[in-house]
Design a protein around this motif. Sequence first.
Motif, mmCIF file in Angstrom:
data_model
loop_
_atom_site.group_PDB
_atom_site.id
_atom_site.type_symbol
_atom_site.label_atom_id
_atom_site.label_comp_id
_atom_site.label_asym_id
_atom_site.label_seq_id
_atom_site.Cartn_x
_atom_site.Cartn_y
_atom_site.Cartn_z
ATOM 1 N N LYS B 80 28.878 16.181 32.670
ATOM 2 C CA LYS B 80 29.385 15.731 31.379
ATOM 3 C C LYS B 80 29.425 16.836 30.334
ATOM 4 O O LYS B 80 29.383 16.566 29.139
ATOM 5 N N GLY B 81 29.415 18.098 30.795
ATOM 6 C CA GLY B 81 29.597 19.192 29.848
ATOM 7 C C GLY B 81 28.335 19.597 29.108
ATOM 8 O O GLY B 81 28.401 20.247 28.084
ATOM 9 N N TYR B 82 27.176 19.200 29.640
ATOM 10 C CA TYR B 82 25.950 19.752 29.080
ATOM 11 C C TYR B 82 24.881 19.832 30.160
ATOM 12 O O TYR B 82 25.010 19.240 31.228
ATOM 13 N N ALA B 83 23.838 20.566 29.874
ATOM 14 C CA ALA B 83 22.749 20.742 30.831
ATOM 15 C C ALA B 83 21.437 20.741 30.057
ATOM 16 O O ALA B 83 21.423 20.729 28.825
ATOM 17 N N HIS B 84 20.353 20.764 30.808
ATOM 18 C CA HIS B 84 19.031 20.642 30.190
ATOM 19 C C HIS B 84 18.118 21.742 30.735
ATOM 20 O O HIS B 84 17.903 21.818 31.947
ATOM 21 N N PHE B 85 17.615 22.602 29.848
ATOM 22 C CA PHE B 85 16.650 23.623 30.285
ATOM 23 C C PHE B 85 15.273 22.983 30.405
ATOM 24 O O PHE B 85 14.817 22.293 29.493
ATOM 25 N N THR B 86 14.609 23.235 31.539
ATOM 26 C CA THR B 86 13.369 22.526 31.838
ATOM 27 C C THR B 86 12.150 23.363 31.473
ATOM 28 O O THR B 86 12.262 24.536 31.116
ATOM 29 N N THR B 87 10.989 22.758 31.630
ATOM 30 C CA THR B 87 9.736 23.456 31.361
ATOM 31 C C THR B 87 9.341 24.367 32.518
ATOM 32 O O THR B 87 8.272 24.956 32.493
ATOM 33 N N ARG B 88 10.158 24.450 33.558
ATOM 34 C CA ARG B 88 9.876 25.397 34.639
ATOM 35 C C ARG B 88 10.956 26.471 34.714
ATOM 36 O O ARG B 88 11.286 26.971 35.783
ATOM 37 N N GLN B 89 11.497 26.808 33.605
ATOM 38 C CA GLN B 89 12.512 27.862 33.530
ATOM 39 C C GLN B 89 13.675 27.591 34.478
ATOM 40 O O GLN B 89 14.249 28.514 35.045
ATOM 41 N N ASN B 90 13.988 26.319 34.680
ATOM 42 C CA ASN B 90 15.159 25.958 35.466
ATOM 43 C C ASN B 90 16.138 25.210 34.573
ATOM 44 O O ASN B 90 15.866 24.978 33.403
ATOM 45 N N ASP B 351 18.295 20.654 25.632
ATOM 46 C CA ASP B 351 19.690 20.324 25.964
ATOM 47 C C ASP B 351 20.642 21.360 25.379
ATOM 48 O O ASP B 351 20.478 21.813 24.240
ATOM 49 N N VAL B 352 21.659 21.701 26.165
ATOM 50 C CA VAL B 352 22.623 22.698 25.711
ATOM 51 C C VAL B 352 24.001 22.338 26.297
ATOM 52 O O VAL B 352 24.110 21.960 27.460
ATOM 53 N N THR B 353 25.028 22.416 25.444
ATOM 54 C CA THR B 353 26.371 22.055 25.907
ATOM 55 C C THR B 353 27.035 23.250 26.582
ATOM 56 O O THR B 353 26.597 24.392 26.432
ATOM 57 N N ALA B 354 28.119 22.952 27.303
ATOM 58 C CA ALA B 354 28.875 24.022 27.967
ATOM 59 C C ALA B 354 29.371 25.040 26.949
ATOM 60 O O ALA B 354 29.281 26.250 27.179
ATOM 61 N N ASP B 355 29.872 24.544 25.827
ATOM 62 C CA ASP B 355 30.350 25.476 24.785
ATOM 63 C C ASP B 355 29.216 26.370 24.298
ATOM 64 O O ASP B 355 29.392 27.567 24.093
ATOM 65 N N GLN B 356 28.051 25.756 24.114
ATOM 66 C CA GLN B 356 26.912 26.547 23.640
ATOM 67 C C GLN B 356 26.494 27.592 24.678
ATOM 68 O O GLN B 356 26.145 28.720 24.330
ATOM 69 N N MET B 357 26.538 27.201 25.960
ATOM 70 C CA MET B 357 26.180 28.173 27.004
ATOM 71 C C MET B 357 27.121 29.367 26.961
ATOM 72 O O MET B 357 26.696 30.515 27.087
ATOM 73 N N GLU B 358 28.391 29.083 26.780
ATOM 74 C CA GLU B 358 29.361 30.189 26.720
ATOM 75 C C GLU B 358 29.129 31.056 25.486
ATOM 76 O O GLU B 358 29.247 32.281 25.545
ATOM 77 N N THR B 359 28.791 30.396 24.386
ATOM 78 C CA THR B 359 28.508 31.161 23.176
ATOM 79 C C THR B 359 27.276 32.043 23.374
ATOM 80 O O THR B 359 27.274 33.215 22.978
ATOM 81 N N ILE B 360 26.250 31.481 23.998
ATOM 82 C CA ILE B 360 25.044 32.284 24.251
ATOM 83 C C ILE B 360 25.381 33.459 25.169
ATOM 84 O O ILE B 360 24.897 34.584 24.976
ATOM 85 N N ALA B 361 26.244 33.205 26.157
ATOM 86 C CA ALA B 361 26.654 34.293 27.056
ATOM 87 C C ALA B 361 27.359 35.397 26.264
ATOM 88 O O ALA B 361 27.102 36.591 26.474
ATOM 89 N N ASP B 362 28.243 34.983 25.345
ATOM 90 C CA ASP B 362 28.939 35.978 24.513
ATOM 91 C C ASP B 362 27.946 36.767 23.653
ATOM 92 O O ASP B 362 28.048 37.982 23.526
#
Lengths: 166, 550
Positions: B80-90, B351-362
């Motif tokens: 659904k265009g977002y993901a979740h960073f966990t407490t185990r660095q996954n 939680d982080v969206t796909a757009d945010q992931m791309e922004t962080i990558a940039d």
Amino acid sequence: MPDVINTHGEIRQDQWQVIERPVEGEVLTLPDDQPVLIPADLWLAGDYAGNDRIGAWFDSHEEPEILAGRVNELPVIAVNFPKFVDGRGYSIARILRERLGYRGELRAIGDVLLDQLHYMKRCGFDAFTLRADKDSGKALQCLNVFSNSYQAATDNDLPLFRRRAS
Amino acid sequence: MYVYDEHDRQMAAERVAQFRDQTDRALSGELAEEEFLPLRLQNGLYIQRHAPMLRICIPYGMLRSAQLRRLAKVTRDYDKGYAHFTTRQNVQLNWPALENVPDILADLAEVEMHANQTSGNCIRNTTTDQFAGVQADEIADPRPYCELIRQWSTFHPEFAFLPRKFKVAVNASEHTDRAAIQVHDIGLQMVRNEAGELGFRVHVGGGLGRTPMVGPVIRDFLPEFDLLTYMEAVLRVYNRYGRRDNKFKARIKILVKALTPEGFAEKVEAEWEHIKDSPTRLTHEAVEHIRGFFTEPDYQSLDNATDLLAKQRFENREFDQWLSHNVDIHKKPGYAIASLTLKKTGIPPGDVTADQMETIADLADQYSFGEVRVTHQQNVVLADVRQDQLFDLWQAITPLGFATANLHTLNDIICCPGGDYCNLANAKSIPVAEAIQRRFDDMDYLYDLGDIDLNISGCMNACGHHHVGNIGVLGVDKKGDEFYQISLGGSSHHDAEIGKILGPSFAREQVPDVVSNIVDVYVEQRTAEENFLDTYRRIGIKPFKERVYA
């Protein structure tokens, strides 16, 4: 008669019969018309050495170290997987092979499924009796699912980091 | 960062093919659900409350920008265009379809990512300090050892069906422990002995969950090259003797406790004696080979930008706060470590969206040599930012919500997905985090309170690390209603400690008041030098109890 598969995925049938541990108070009775696998501690306690029709088996909670110094008197050793998620048999196999120097046939019996064959082979098993409902024809593919490995085990004592360095 | 060679690529491809075949057999009914279960778990796939959940591995928290972009694409293509960073660095996807998972794994393998052993009763992703390699006070860079452990543990044929899951963490700093190593099955603290040789102090049997324990030391000094043989000995003892009759008593901590740490250590030493000189013993060449992947990026020779930063801080109070709280000192002059917080009030922590992931990558490409680190506090780190570019970075991330200067404050909450997503949860955790963040929305007050770890778990499996929060919140089920138990005094750092339960649990709407009361007691009682944990340790639990249950 169940199929027995070797590490090349070849299927054969043989006569080895697993004899359950007798209930307390009962004595071990062996059929005289076929080769048998008996509980390892009973093999040790009895006078079976040199009989190439009597092998031994371990259950997953048992200690392979009891056969130290004598493993190569046995034609076949089997290790039972009571449930496929019980991983103790993998350690038993490596100890039999790598520590006790066992060279004869090491057979996985019990809840032996296809997707664990590769790991079993790496730990030194060279014969597999699949659970009856599993398709022996798929064993070869599952045995060879990986063509390389990172860590040393019975099948290759050189971890990848040593092979990379050379 | 580690880069795959042809061996890694081949095994990654073979793993995807294997799981594709297994998934086909599961969907056709050839593989029973109970037979497929450990196979899918060891490929990161849970079946969750709403849908399958896929936990993707981020080895020791390190990501390249290209990998982050691929993650973004995967969340768009299959989720659904977002993901979740966990407490185990996954990182977790919450809505993938079972039949798509082999394709997801194939897409990830193209950028050297995978979901191997992110779940199941096997050796999990090794974690470490998110500041590894860039902080001044570390004994040595821990990441080469994490990578060696990753390779050794990946598809280990003997340890794929352990009694229970097995987690390893490595810490290299002498003064801090951001990896919480003492609450891991194996915690490795890098040390040097009197001769100056590199090695590890080995903790075994720490953990959270139902029976939280701080891991005792079973070896004071393990020479560097003996790392893998010794771990193999620990794992073999555990595999053979760990309990398998009761899932709740199957972790290695129960075995260590039953045998006593001394008794357990003796068994390990006896086992190790047999294998310590085997070819699994590391070599200088092997360590150097891996170390070669973790060389410094192309740093420029700079001076600290002290004057510039002082001017910028003076002119902009919010930047000043951000610098104080979210930026750490780098080992190289002229550089800094910037933490981007994923803890904006109203957004589930991590939680982080796909757009945010791309922004962080940039941002990573622009400011930090294209690398990103994920922390077990569910934030992300740009580890190599030029000090003279910090202001630009801060301006770029402020509108994105990543500049909330709440790092280490009461609002920097560690929180599991809880009852909103997770099958295991007794209670929701995300709304509790949000209610607390709303209560404590005055940043000046938060800064005045200083560092407080507040951790929330929705059940006793403790994914939110509540036991080691200075304030811990645990969701419990009481006859079908959600209640919350509070504990105080936990710590995951060098002074690791399991928190003490305050008393009877509370309804959800009471939790912010309870936290307020606890904080008030601290504020009234603290001395000028004390942080929350210091005050708690000095005055004990009683004053807190009296106030909260008055």
